[in-house]
Every structure is written in structure tokens, then in C-alpha cells.
Enzyme design. Structure first.
Site, PDB file in Angstrom:
ATOM      1  CG  HIS B  73      -0.578   0.017   2.633  1.00  0.00           C
ATOM      2  ND1 HIS B  73      -0.108   1.080   3.279  1.00  0.00           N
ATOM      3  CD2 HIS B  73      -0.132  -1.008   3.434  1.00  0.00           C
ATOM      4  CE1 HIS B  73       0.288   0.766   4.424  1.00  0.00           C
ATOM      5  NE2 HIS B  73       0.358  -0.559   4.543  1.00  0.00           N
ATOM      6  CG  ASP B  75      -2.809   4.119   2.871  1.00  0.00           C
ATOM      7  OD1 ASP B  75      -2.279   2.739   2.387  1.00  0.00           O
ATOM      8  OD2 ASP B  75      -3.763   4.077   3.567  1.00  0.00           O
ATOM      9  CG  ASP B 104       2.298   0.181   8.133  1.00  0.00           C
ATOM     10  OD1 ASP B 104       2.071  -0.553   7.014  1.00  0.00           O
ATOM     11  OD2 ASP B 104       1.580   0.171   9.000  1.00  0.00           O
ATOM     12  CD  GLU B 134      -3.080  -1.853   5.149  1.00  0.00           C
ATOM     13  OE1 GLU B 134      -3.315  -2.769   5.954  1.00  0.00           O
ATOM     14  OE2 GLU B 134      -2.630  -0.949   5.836  1.00  0.00           O
ATOM     15  CD  GLU B 135      -1.565   2.097   7.546  1.00  0.00           C
ATOM     16  OE1 GLU B 135      -2.238   1.622   8.328  1.00  0.00           O
ATOM     17  OE2 GLU B 135      -0.709   1.586   7.524  1.00  0.00           O
ATOM     18  CD  GLU B 163       0.938  -4.062   5.544  1.00  0.00           C
ATOM     19  OE1 GLU B 163       1.478  -3.548   6.523  1.00  0.00           O
ATOM     20  OE2 GLU B 163      -0.121  -3.735   5.044  1.00  0.00           O
ATOM     21  CG  HIS B 343       0.241   2.533  12.699  1.00  0.00           C
ATOM     22  ND1 HIS B 343      -0.978   1.936  12.654  1.00  0.00           N
ATOM     23  CD2 HIS B 343       0.738   2.043  11.589  1.00  0.00           C
ATOM     24  CE1 HIS B 343      -1.282   1.370  11.626  1.00  0.00           C
ATOM     25  NE2 HIS B 343      -0.294   1.496  10.841  1.00  0.00           N
TER      26      HIS B 343
END
Lengths: 367, 367
Positions: B73, B75, B104, B134-135, B163, B343
Site C-alpha cells: 500500500h 498510504d 509501514d 489501506e490504513e 508489510e 504508526h
């Protein structure tokens, strides 16, 4: 706004209607206090009348052997589209007066005002206290201000609060204590739950004990008190994929007035002893008001019970009765109206109960 | 804004930094998609390049016996004052690249893009899919749009999602199901608790069962899966003086991929069987995503495990791997970076892991 006239001596039901139609939601009692003060000054004899904020005092000083305090609050909960008052008469319910405050507690107030104006030969010295802000947070309560700043107003041998009791004497009141039981844990992702400790899971034992709890019933001065220990709130959770690190359970203990606050808390701790001992939970008092013993063995109170043909029962909810009890003055609730109709849009009082309470109290207060 | 140049073939670490510095919080991936599309068109040979919204496809069609899908992903979560990227080199951690998305998953994306541009003789036909959103909530997920509207993009024999896994192969994923257990009661004043039925008290047995629950551990294709059944929320309560008439408990079941969703729900119901049987509680699924079997016995997946010297482990969290699994395609996660740093404001990736994953995948993908 000019102060409306109140006719204290004519008819307690008409007087109730007049008081009900004088809106007096908490913090807005100036008009009704003005009207009552003016009526007391004009229509009573032998009474000293005082004013302190929106609290009104009327009392005799005849040197009689006992003093009876009559106390009632002036305020109501917010009006629910149920004013001005109206009357109905049906086969089901008979003659009813409807509207905000008819039950809680302008009918009781009307009975007190009517008796003050019409008693010929009181058997006791009398103190009438009308006060504000009873329906909201305790810190605003007018009786609390009187207790702190005019304690001489509260002197007496027995106190009668005109709260709705359906016309029965309700004696004493139970204590109420709220205790927060807190559980701590360790936060983790729920996909790896073994990395954390689930605080919510720790409440299980406490809830099981509450579920199995058998409350005590105790007789005090002929009043039966039934206790209760109940969860009133539970909360916990961070997100749908997180092991929560905190959870709490609020319990409310309603206890008979033979327990002190300290004894009540000790009992709550005993119920959850194993969880508290091993640190699963911690307990903290978040709110507490002690109970009030019925005090019906005091002669002035016993005479009131006689006047009611011995009919009395325990009061379960907490009321200002407990303030008098804390001052060592036996106190009861006695007023027209079904308390379960208080604070409701369909609040209404049977007209016959207003007359019945008036006659009961007239008998008691007359020589 | 002009589209920044990306140099795919030079250095995967420099490429990671360039992707990180191109902000791409969910819903704002147009610029990075433009830059990747332009670089793929200019710097790869033999690839068909397609674009669908902010999703970019690059694939070969050489007629090789197997097709490997690389998916990642574009984003990131919102930037936490941690851009542009920066490098540090300390005795403790070695050479690190810092910034939002370094873990990530722009390092994983950089590895894929670098290999696409530099592999001389791929052993498999290759499909690279870069997707958006995706987030955030699943309904925005770009891979979901591809699955529904461009299913032909997802054809393949094995899928690798970039990932963060710390450079290890993580196979399959556990299923996740949330179930709401609801209790009903009868509301009453807490001073008369016996007039009501306390809904919160009814949760005790369920919490006790959760506390005592022993989760299953199961081995599938050499991956150990450890399940978990956890309360993630509890709620109930009306007011401090009211017996509550409703309470609920949300539990999250993380289950090994040998159970179907139906079997997972049956297991949850079994855990709370007595409460469900007598009506104390009712159970309702509020959220569910099935697990994904590791599928490592498939030859194309087995070759990847060989390239990783047999090092692999189970994936516990739910990821887009499950989407491929549902299509019958074995899928794994493999990318640089510690997933527990994703994150976070201090998100950072060891530079050495970016090179290590590049070499592992180069070995696997080369003839």
C-alpha cells in the site's frame, strides 16, 4: 412582575393550585418566596417572619414544651408542558389536581401554609421553613445554606418534611454510598492478548458476588429497612482490537440507618474482600450521604405516629430528613401525592389526600 | 505540483527515503502514484503498466510457469511531525532511517520497486500492485476495489505483501470476530433495587468464563497459531441511582485459520453456552474477517521459504494477506521494519533490513 396574592386560610387544594401555577423551577424561586412571605406577614398572627435569600421562616415563640419544624422546598423540576394546573374527576382516580409540583411538593407546602394560618391553639411552638434549590445538586440546597448560616432556624424537637408519601408517615431514610471499583491491566493488541492483562476480565468475580448478594432487612423502631447493593455503571474498553488496561464498576449501596458511613464502606469492602485483598480491584468512595434513624421513640414523634393511627413505614430514598437527623432532631416525611409520580409529565395528586394530610396534621398540632 | 523523479535502480534505501518524503496520508496518494507510475514506465522493461484510480499495476507476461504477486500500500497514517526522513547511526541501533512510513510500508514498497527495475532473469512472471487507503476503514481499501473491479490483476500462484515483519516471512493470518453479548434487565430506583433486575450483574458469569478461558494453540503447516478470546469493551448504566436495564460486553475472538467464521462463532457461543441457553445473554456478531491458511505447502510458497532458509512464523494480526487467501492464492507478509514501531512518531527502520529483504527476494525471484 407584581407579587400574586395567596389566600392561606380558604382551601388547601385551591392554595396548592395557586402555588403550582406560580412557576418556580430551581434557581427561580424569588416570586414564590415573595408571595409566601407577603401572605405570611398579612395572614398569620403571633409569627416572627424572616427572609434569607429565597428562604422564608415563620415561627412562634410561645414557650410551649415542644417545637415542631415544618419544612418544604419551593422549587420544582423543569416544567414538562404541564402548567397551568388543571382538575379532573374520573371514576378510576376520583378528583385529581394535575401539573408540575402538585406532588413534589406544593401540595405539602400548601398544607403547611394553610395550617399556619388557621390553627387556633397549637400544642407546640411551630417553625415553618420554605427553602430553595432542593431538586438540583446538593451544593445549592437552601436547607444546607440555612444549616451553615442560620442554624438557629433549625432548632426543634421533631421535624416534618412535606415530601410526597401518599399521606403516610415515612420515617428516617436509608444512607446511600457510591463506590468505584477499579481494575487495572496491561494494554496490548488483541491479536496478541497474552502480551496484556485484561482489566475487564477482572470485574467478573465482583459482578458474580453482586449477582449472588443477599441484602439485609432490618427492623428499626418498627420500620422495616431493606438494603440493596447494585451495580449502577460499568465501563471499560479502548478499541475493538485492544486489550483494555482499565475498567471500572460503580456500585451503589443503599443501607439502613443503623450503619454509619464508615460501617457501610466496611461492608462494601467485605463483599469484595478477596478481590481487594489480592489487588484485583481497588475501591474508592465517590459519593456518600448517611442515613437517618427514624427516631420515632422520641415523645414528639410518637405523638405524630399516634395522630396517624400508628401508620408509618420506612423511607427508602435519601431526603433532607437526614439533615435533621444529623442534628439530632427526629424527622419524618409526610405529604400528599404518590412519590412515584414526582418529576413526571403526568404528575398529579388526589385532592382527597391534600385534605387528609391537612386533618392528620391539624390533629397532631392542635392542643 | 510537478511529479518528483524516483530512481528505482540505484539504492533501495535512498528509494525508501524518497518515497517517505513524498507524503501520502490515506486519501492523498495521487502524487506518489503518479511518481511511481512515471518511474515504472521509464525505468522498467517488459512490464505492462496500468493505472486504476490511485492504484498502479506493473506485470510481465513471459509465459513462465508461476506468477508471483508483490503488493503494497501507498498510504501512511497521519504524519506525526516526523517528516522529512532522516538517518542516524548509533552504537545501539546501527544505521537507521526515520520517519512516517519508513516501517509501514515504504521500505517494503522500495524493495519491490527496486527489484522490478533490476531483476535480470526473473524465475516467475511478476505482478506488482501498489494500492491506496489501506490504513483506514476497510471500505476504502484499494485492494478491495481491485478485487471487485479488476479481479484479473490479482491472478497469481503466490502473493507477497510488503508489510513490516522484521524481514521474516509471516504466513497466513488469524481470523477476527467481534461478538456483542447483551444483557437485559428491568429499570428501577436503586433505593428499591428489588423492584428491578440489574442487567450489569448478569455479565458476571461471562466475565468469569473469559478470565478462566484457556486459548488453543495449533500448528498449521509448521506455523504456530495462538488464539485469544478477550473482552474489548463493557458498558452499562443509566444514572447513579438507577438499576440499569441494559448492559453489554464486546468480545474479540482471534482464531487460527483452521476455523471458518461459522466455526468461530459456534466456539464463542459454546464458551457462553449456559448464559445463552437460559436467556441471561444474547450474542450477535458485530464484525468478522476470516483468517488465512498459511498455504506454505504450495510449491511457489515453499520455494520462498527455502530462500528464507526456512525461517517463517505465523502472522497474528489480520492483513490483506487474507484477501489473497480467500481467492485461493497462498500469501505471506515480508518486509523490513519492526511492526511494533508502525504508526508511531518514532517510526524507524534498520537500513540493513532493507538490504536483507532485497537480497532474500532477489534470490527467490531470480532464475
Amino acid at each position: 412582575m407584581s407579587v400574586p396574592d395567596l389566600n392561606l386560610s380558604a382551601d388547601p387544594v385551591e392554595l396548592t393550585a395557586a402555588l403550582v401555577d406560580m412557576r418556580s423551577v430551581s434557581h427561580d424561586e424569588a416570586l414564590i418566596a415573595d408571595a409566601i412571605e407577603a401572605a405570611l406577614r398579612a395572614q398569620t398572627r403571633g409569627f416572627e417572619i424572616s427572609r434569607f435569600g429565597n428562604r422564608v421562616l415563620a415561627r412562634t415563640t410561645r414557650g410551649l414544651p415542644t417545637r415542631v419544624v415544618l419544612a418544604g422546598h419551593l422549587d420544582t423540576v423543569p416544567i414538562a408542558d404541564n402548567l397551568p394546573s388543571w382538575r379532573t374527576n374520573s371514576d378510576d382516580e376520583g378528583d385529581m389536581l394535575h401539573g408540575c409540583g402538585t406532588v413534589d411538593m406544593k401540595s405539602g407546602l400548601a398544607v403547611f401554609l394553610h395550617l399556619i394560618a388557621t390553627l387556633d391553639q397549637p400544642a407546640h411552638d411551630l417553625t415553618l421553613i420554605c427553602y430553595d434549590c432542593e431538586e438540583i445538586a446538593a451544593k445549592f440546597n437552601g436547607l444546607g445554606f440555612i444549616e451553615r448560616e442560620k442554624p438557629e432556624w433549625l432548632v426543634g424537637d421533631v421535624a416534618i418534611l412535606g415530601e410526597p408519601t401518599g399521606g403516610l408517615i415515612e420515617a428516617g431514610c436509608q444512607g446511600t454510598m457510591r463506590v468505584r471499583l477499579s481494575a487495572k491491566g496491561i494494554r496490548a493488541h488483541s491479536a496478541r492478548s497474552w502480551m496484556g492483562e485484561n482489566a475487564i476480565h477482572r470485574l467478573g468475580e465482583a459482578l458474580t458476588r453482586l449477582h449472588a448478594y443477599v441484602p439485609r432487612t432490618v427492623d428499626i423502631d418498627g420500620c422495616e429497612y431493606r438494603e440493596g447493593l447494585s451495580a449502577v455503571a460499568v465501563s471499560g474498553g479502548v478499541a475493538g482490537n485492544v486489550i483494555p488496561d482499565a475498567a471500572y464498576l460503580d456500585v451503589n449501596f443503599r443501607y439502613a440507618p443503623d450503619r454509619s458511613e464508615e460501617q457501610a464502606f466496611a461492608h462494601v469492602r467485605e463483599v469484595f474482600a478477596s478481590d481487594l485483598a489480592d489487588g484485583t480491584l481497588t475501591a474508592q468512595i465517590t459519593d456518600s450521604a448517611p442515613g437517618a434513624l427514624p427516631g420515632l421513640t422520641h415523645p414528639a414523634a410518637a405523638a405524630l405516629v399516634d395522630a396517624a393511627d400508628g401508620k408509618f413505614r420506612a423511607k427508602y430514598g435519601w431526603t433532607d430528613v437526614a439533615r435533621f437527623s444529623a442534628l439530632g432532631i427526629p424527622a419524618v416525611n409526610l405529604g400528599p401525592g404518590d412519590p412515584s409520580l414526582a418529576h413526571r409529565a403526568d404528575e398529579r395528586v388526589p385532592v382527597a389526600q391534600i385534605y387528609a394530610v391537612t386533618e392528620l396534621l391539624r390533629t397532631y398540632l392542635s392542643a
